[in-house]
Enzyme design. Sequence first.
Site, PDB file in Angstrom:
ATOM      1  N   SER A 125       0.399  -1.072   0.111  1.00 20.49           N
ATOM      2  CA  SER A 125      -0.280   0.110   0.546  1.00 20.49           C
ATOM      3  C   SER A 125       0.727   1.614   0.071  1.00 20.49           C
ATOM      4  CB  SER A 125      -1.301  -0.278   1.534  1.00 20.49           C
ATOM      5  OG  SER A 125      -1.285   1.572   1.392  1.00 20.49           O
ATOM      6  N   TYR A 149      -1.717  -0.465  10.674  1.00 20.14           N
ATOM      7  CA  TYR A 149      -2.187  -1.506   9.445  1.00 20.14           C
ATOM      8  C   TYR A 149      -0.715  -1.428   8.632  1.00 20.14           C
ATOM      9  CZ  TYR A 149      -3.531  -1.498   4.555  1.00 20.14           C
ATOM     10  OH  TYR A 149      -4.283  -1.859   2.868  1.00 20.14           O
ATOM     11  N   LYS A 153       2.135  -3.496   6.290  1.00 25.44           N
ATOM     12  CA  LYS A 153       2.917  -3.441   5.038  1.00 25.44           C
ATOM     13  C   LYS A 153       4.365  -3.450   5.077  1.00 25.44           C
ATOM     14  CE  LYS A 153      -1.177  -4.359   3.450  1.00 25.44           C
ATOM     15  NZ  LYS A 153      -2.323  -5.742   3.032  1.00 25.44           N
TER      16      LYS A 153
HETATM   17  N1  LIG Z   1      -8.521  -1.419  -0.464  1.00 21.72           N
HETATM   18  C1  LIG Z   1      -7.615  -0.413  -0.809  1.00 21.72           C
HETATM   19  O1  LIG Z   1      -7.805   0.894  -0.325  1.00 21.72           O
HETATM   20  C2  LIG Z   1      -6.621  -0.709  -0.352  1.00 21.72           C
HETATM   21  C3  LIG Z   1      -5.162  -0.133  -0.770  1.00 21.72           C
HETATM   22  C4  LIG Z   1      -3.976  -0.504  -0.434  1.00 21.72           C
HETATM   23  C5  LIG Z   1      -3.816  -2.213  -0.361  1.00 21.72           C
HETATM   24  N2  LIG Z   1      -4.536  -2.483  -0.188  1.00 21.72           N
HETATM   25  C6  LIG Z   1      -4.717  -4.352   0.125  1.00 21.72           C
HETATM   26  O2  LIG Z   1      -4.820  -5.126  -0.644  1.00 21.72           O
HETATM   27  C7  LIG Z   1      -5.506  -6.043  -0.120  1.00 21.72           C
HETATM   28  C8  LIG Z   1      -7.551  -6.366  -0.810  1.00 21.72           C
HETATM   29  O3  LIG Z   1      -8.140  -5.908   0.097  1.00 21.72           O
HETATM   30  P1  LIG Z   1      -9.312  -5.395  -0.511  1.00 21.72           P
HETATM   31  O4  LIG Z   1      -9.699  -3.650  -0.249  1.00 21.72           O
HETATM   32  O5  LIG Z   1     -10.046  -5.985  -1.888  1.00 21.72           O
HETATM   33  O6  LIG Z   1      -9.893  -5.702   0.859  1.00 21.72           O
HETATM   34  P2  LIG Z   1     -10.798  -6.245   1.004  1.00 21.72           P
HETATM   35  O7  LIG Z   1     -11.471  -6.893   2.870  1.00 21.72           O
HETATM   36  O8  LIG Z   1     -12.049  -6.309   0.596  1.00 21.72           O
HETATM   37  O9  LIG Z   1     -10.305  -8.035   0.549  1.00 21.72           O
HETATM   38  C9  LIG Z   1      -9.338  -9.252   1.876  1.00 21.72           C
HETATM   39  C10 LIG Z   1     -10.472 -10.238   1.840  1.00 21.72           C
HETATM   40  O10 LIG Z   1      -9.285 -10.778   2.623  1.00 21.72           O
HETATM   41  C11 LIG Z   1     -10.664 -11.914   3.328  1.00 21.72           C
HETATM   42  N3  LIG Z   1      -9.247 -12.294   4.715  1.00 21.72           N
HETATM   43  C12 LIG Z   1      -9.261 -11.612   5.975  1.00 21.72           C
HETATM   44  N4  LIG Z   1      -8.222 -12.319   6.372  1.00 21.72           N
HETATM   45  C13 LIG Z   1      -8.018 -13.460   5.771  1.00 21.72           C
HETATM   46  C14 LIG Z   1      -7.646 -14.958   6.291  1.00 21.72           C
HETATM   47  N5  LIG Z   1      -6.808 -14.948   7.205  1.00 21.72           N
HETATM   48  N6  LIG Z   1      -8.045 -15.679   5.376  1.00 21.72           N
HETATM   49  C15 LIG Z   1      -8.905 -15.619   4.638  1.00 21.72           C
HETATM   50  N7  LIG Z   1      -9.089 -14.888   4.029  1.00 21.72           N
HETATM   51  C16 LIG Z   1      -9.402 -13.200   4.294  1.00 21.72           C
HETATM   52  C17 LIG Z   1     -11.274 -11.159   3.978  1.00 21.72           C
HETATM   53  O11 LIG Z   1     -12.270 -11.493   4.168  1.00 21.72           O
HETATM   54  C18 LIG Z   1     -11.305 -10.139   2.596  1.00 21.72           C
HETATM   55  O12 LIG Z   1     -12.381 -11.434   1.396  1.00 21.72           O
HETATM   56  C19 LIG Z   1      -5.582  -6.469   1.585  1.00 21.72           C
HETATM   57  O13 LIG Z   1      -4.313  -6.991   1.051  1.00 21.72           O
HETATM   58  C20 LIG Z   1      -5.246  -4.427   1.933  1.00 21.72           C
HETATM   59  O14 LIG Z   1      -5.308  -4.421   2.930  1.00 21.72           O
HETATM   60  C21 LIG Z   1      -6.391  -2.541   0.138  1.00 21.72           C
END
Ligand SMILES: NC(=O)c1ccc[n+]([C@@H]2O[C@H](COP(=O)([O-])OP(=O)(O)OC[C@H]3O[C@@H](n4cnc5c(N)ncnc54)[C@H](O)[C@@H]3O)[C@@H](O)[C@H]2O)c1
Length: 339
Positions: A125, A149, A153
Amino acid sequence: MKRILLTGAAGYIASHTWLSLRAAGFEVLGVDNFANSSPLVLDRLQQLLGEAPRFERIDVCDTVALGALLRREPVDAVVHFAAHKAVGESTQQPLAYYRNNLLGLISTCEAMRETGCSRIVFSSSATVYGVPERLPIREDAPTSSVNPYGATKLIGEQILRDLGAADPQWQTACLRYFNPVGAHESGLIGEDPRGVPNNLMPYVAQVAVGRRERLQVFGGDYDTVDGTGVRDYIHVVDLADGHVAALNRLLAQEGSFTVNLGTGRGYSVLELVRAYAEASGREIPYEIVERRPGDVAACYADPSEAERLLGWRARHDLARMCADSWRWQSLNPIGFNAP
Ligand SMILES: NC(=O)c1ccc[n+]([C@@H]2O[C@H](COP(=O)([O-])OP(=O)(O)OC[C@H]3O[C@@H](n4cnc5c(N)ncnc54)[C@H](O)[C@@H]3O)[C@@H](O)[C@H]2O)c1
């Protein structure tokens, strides 16, 4: 055909990446524990793919279950999305964040090592840049963690670097996302936050659809075009395509890399609000309130390294991001809980 495992596969970014990977000819296998997603995503994916998604309900911290799956269904690479992602919540529940995000990554790498898979794409991120000293932000800018958080990362990236240093078999790609927004053009999948949205566009979307009364804009006196905070919003489909490009590179050449995935263009909160009002035809009432501690005035990427290394660049503009978000929101006013 190359087979890819997506962890966190039912989540916002992973579900869009699933479609991009299938369109690019990859076979896809997904795992999720639905900590922050709904099984209904899989029905929607089935409609879009015209086939049943291959999915298992697994917590990535369960190395034994993940290892058993990978032994049964070996993969060429893993895209590790699974993580908790709410910055505010991470400051209140640091142990839950360190446990899930770090243990989840370590467990996934262990299960991969046991089964001979050594290519991983990691969802990092822009938050790893902390308070940016210079804009646009390049990958060699200083990093720091400003909340638990962000720390997960930064440490996640470090774990993968250490793994590569210890065993050159490992090929790792750290993708530093800026602000993913928008939805698939079908309106069948999109971002479905539980509770009060943490991010701006889903909040604005809920105001537009009538679920929330007004938007609070945190800070109107930043040194930006109109005083409100500026961010680099990237369409989730462009982001998904960035994963395909990263996987193609990992599969074609040796080596590891870290790249920004952003557009390189920043928009202010009020610019986004205006674009959303136009896309939705709805008024977006808002009020400007105090700055939020920890927020920076502006943050946007220098995306040139991703273009150089991966031949990838974002294609969708802000109007399209808002139009696609609005299609998803208006067709699914209460997300995947819709009857
Ligand atoms: N959306 C954003 O703004 C953003 C920005 C930067 C980085 N990210 C990173 O991108 C990735 C995806 O983000 P997103 O926005 O799609 O989030 P999201 O919450 O929609 O997706 C994450 C998924 O991981 C699953 N999950 C969490 N812990 C788990 C575990 N222990 N075992 C199995 N599944 C698990 C959740 O149920 C969810 O479906 C994450 O790592 C997040 O930190 C997101």
